[in-house]
Design a protein around this motif. Structure first.
Motif, PDB file in Angstrom:
ATOM      1  N   UNK A 118      36.892  40.749  35.139  1.00  0.00           N
ATOM      2  CA  UNK A 118      38.015  40.082  35.801  1.00  0.00           C
ATOM      3  C   UNK A 118      38.305  40.655  37.190  1.00  0.00           C
ATOM      4  N   UNK A 119      37.506  41.616  37.622  1.00  0.00           N
ATOM      5  CA  UNK A 119      37.676  42.207  38.952  1.00  0.00           C
ATOM      6  C   UNK A 119      36.590  41.708  39.900  1.00  0.00           C
ATOM      7  N   UNK A 120      36.820  41.931  41.181  1.00  0.00           N
ATOM      8  CA  UNK A 120      35.800  41.675  42.197  1.00  0.00           C
ATOM      9  C   UNK A 120      35.807  42.865  43.146  1.00  0.00           C
ATOM     10  N   UNK A 121      34.893  42.842  44.084  1.00  0.00           N
ATOM     11  CA  UNK A 121      34.868  43.901  45.096  1.00  0.00           C
ATOM     12  C   UNK A 121      36.109  43.843  45.990  1.00  0.00           C
ATOM     13  N   UNK A 122      36.864  42.737  45.924  1.00  0.00           N
ATOM     14  CA  UNK A 122      38.133  42.655  46.668  1.00  0.00           C
ATOM     15  C   UNK A 122      39.096  43.759  46.252  1.00  0.00           C
ATOM     16  N   UNK A 123      38.908  44.280  45.048  1.00  0.00           N
ATOM     17  CA  UNK A 123      39.734  45.380  44.552  1.00  0.00           C
ATOM     18  C   UNK A 123      39.728  46.552  45.533  1.00  0.00           C
ATOM     19  N   UNK A 124      38.563  46.844  46.097  1.00  0.00           N
ATOM     20  CA  UNK A 124      38.443  47.933  47.081  1.00  0.00           C
ATOM     21  C   UNK A 124      39.258  47.628  48.332  1.00  0.00           C
ATOM     22  N   UNK A 125      39.215  46.381  48.786  1.00  0.00           N
ATOM     23  CA  UNK A 125      39.970  46.007  49.982  1.00  0.00           C
ATOM     24  C   UNK A 125      41.475  46.056  49.718  1.00  0.00           C
ATOM     25  N   UNK A 126      41.891  45.673  48.528  1.00  0.00           N
ATOM     26  CA  UNK A 126      43.300  45.785  48.152  1.00  0.00           C
ATOM     27  C   UNK A 126      43.741  47.244  48.174  1.00  0.00           C
ATOM     28  N   UNK A 127      42.892  48.118  47.653  1.00  0.00           N
ATOM     29  CA  UNK A 127      43.207  49.550  47.686  1.00  0.00           C
ATOM     30  C   UNK A 127      43.303  50.057  49.116  1.00  0.00           C
ATOM     31  N   UNK A 129      44.142  48.383  51.791  1.00  0.00           N
ATOM     32  CA  UNK A 129      45.409  47.929  52.370  1.00  0.00           C
ATOM     33  C   UNK A 129      46.584  48.749  51.849  1.00  0.00           C
ATOM     34  N   UNK A 130      46.537  49.099  50.577  1.00  0.00           N
ATOM     35  CA  UNK A 130      47.638  49.835  49.965  1.00  0.00           C
ATOM     36  C   UNK A 130      47.714  51.289  50.415  1.00  0.00           C
ATOM     37  N   UNK A 131      46.568  51.975  50.442  1.00  0.00           N
ATOM     38  CA  UNK A 131      46.590  53.419  50.702  1.00  0.00           C
ATOM     39  C   UNK A 131      46.049  53.807  52.070  1.00  0.00           C
ATOM     40  N   UNK A 132      45.479  52.846  52.796  1.00  0.00           N
ATOM     41  CA  UNK A 132      45.001  53.137  54.140  1.00  0.00           C
ATOM     42  C   UNK A 132      43.610  53.726  54.209  1.00  0.00           C
ATOM     43  N   UNK A 133      42.903  53.701  53.099  1.00  0.00           N
ATOM     44  CA  UNK A 133      41.540  54.240  53.069  1.00  0.00           C
ATOM     45  C   UNK A 133      40.740  53.456  52.037  1.00  0.00           C
ATOM     46  N   UNK A 134      39.548  53.021  52.418  1.00  0.00           N
ATOM     47  CA  UNK A 134      38.688  52.289  51.483  1.00  0.00           C
ATOM     48  C   UNK A 134      37.925  53.285  50.622  1.00  0.00           C
ATOM     49  N   UNK A 135      37.892  53.041  49.316  1.00  0.00           N
ATOM     50  CA  UNK A 135      37.108  53.916  48.443  1.00  0.00           C
ATOM     51  C   UNK A 135      35.630  53.890  48.831  1.00  0.00           C
ATOM     52  N   UNK A 136      34.955  55.026  48.664  1.00  0.00           N
ATOM     53  CA  UNK A 136      33.527  55.084  48.971  1.00  0.00           C
ATOM     54  C   UNK A 136      32.698  54.478  47.843  1.00  0.00           C
ATOM     55  N   UNK A 137      33.286  54.311  46.678  1.00  0.00           N
ATOM     56  CA  UNK A 137      32.563  53.794  45.526  1.00  0.00           C
ATOM     57  C   UNK A 137      32.698  52.277  45.429  1.00  0.00           C
ATOM     58  N   UNK A 138      31.691  51.671  44.812  1.00  0.00           N
ATOM     59  CA  UNK A 138      31.713  50.230  44.548  1.00  0.00           C
ATOM     60  C   UNK A 138      32.429  49.986  43.219  1.00  0.00           C
ATOM     61  N   UNK A 140      31.571  47.688  41.118  1.00  0.00           N
ATOM     62  CA  UNK A 140      30.502  47.327  40.175  1.00  0.00           C
ATOM     63  C   UNK A 140      30.965  46.257  39.190  1.00  0.00           C
ATOM     64  N   UNK A 141      31.851  45.362  39.663  1.00  0.00           N
ATOM     65  CA  UNK A 141      32.307  44.248  38.834  1.00  0.00           C
ATOM     66  C   UNK A 141      31.135  43.330  38.509  1.00  0.00           C
TER      67      UNK A 141
END
Length: 187
Positions: A118-127, A129-138, A140-141
């Motif tokens: 139920x997730x997509x890679x958009x989850x990283x972009x949401x994070x 926007x929220x915390x100001x840093x993109x996670x380095x990990x994928x 893997x949805x």
């Protein structure tokens, strides 16, 4: 053997009640550990799994791997993450498991109704926007558990760090029946 933090039904009920009443689940787990330690006896094992197998599986709380596979303490290495996908860190753990601790077989287990579906890679972009840093990990949805198991098997089989890639098998665990369904590689 159960891998649950609580075996007796009353323990489960009291732990859940403590959490719902604003209690700290970690405090309850530490209390339960004290009871466990009272009867604990050193089994005299080392870190090498008796069955020389490493199991990579999803972290989903519905999967009691030891019970589902008939495993006992000391039988296997268990590596769990979201989705049970083979990431760089899973390869790291498998490499140590094989090269330093003697495992020879790898079992990969995904499951039905996985949260990663139920997730997509958009989850990283949401994070980001929220915390100001993109996670380095994928993330893997995935939407097809069978195909993701095949991809994970391929990642294990092609890793230059792993010594034993001839006995790599993948499965999807059905969370409603408890049965494993083997996934075969596409030739």
């Amino acid at each position: 053997m159960s891998t649950s933090a609580h075996s007796p039904a009353e323990s489960k009920t009291s732990t859940a009640a403590a959490v719902h009443e604003g209690g700290q689940v970690t405090d309850r787990l530490v209390e339960l550990n004290a009871g466990y330690a009272e009867d604990f006896r050193d089994p005299g094992m080392d870190a090498r799994p008796v069955l020389q197998v490493a199991v990579v599986a999803c972290m989903d709380a519905r999967l009691d791997l030891h019970a589902a596979l008939g495993l006992e303490l000391g039988d296997c290495h268990t590596i769990r993450n979201a989705g049970g996908v083979v990431t760089d860190d899973v390869i790291r753990s498998l490499t140590i498991s094989q090269r330093a601790l003697g495992t020879r077989s790898v079992v990969l287990i995904h499951h039905t109704n996985c949260g990663l579906e139920s997730l997509t890679e958009d989850f990283r972009q949401e994070l980001e926007r929220e915390v100001g840093q993109r996670p380095v990990w994928a993330v893997e949805a995935y939407t097809d558990a069978d195909q993701d198991v095949r991809q994970s098997m391929q990642r294990v089989r092609t890793s230059p760090f792993l010594l034993h890639t001839d006995d790599v098998r993948g499965f999807v665990f059905d969370v409603t029946t408890g049965l494993l369904r083997e996934i075969h590689s596409v030739s």
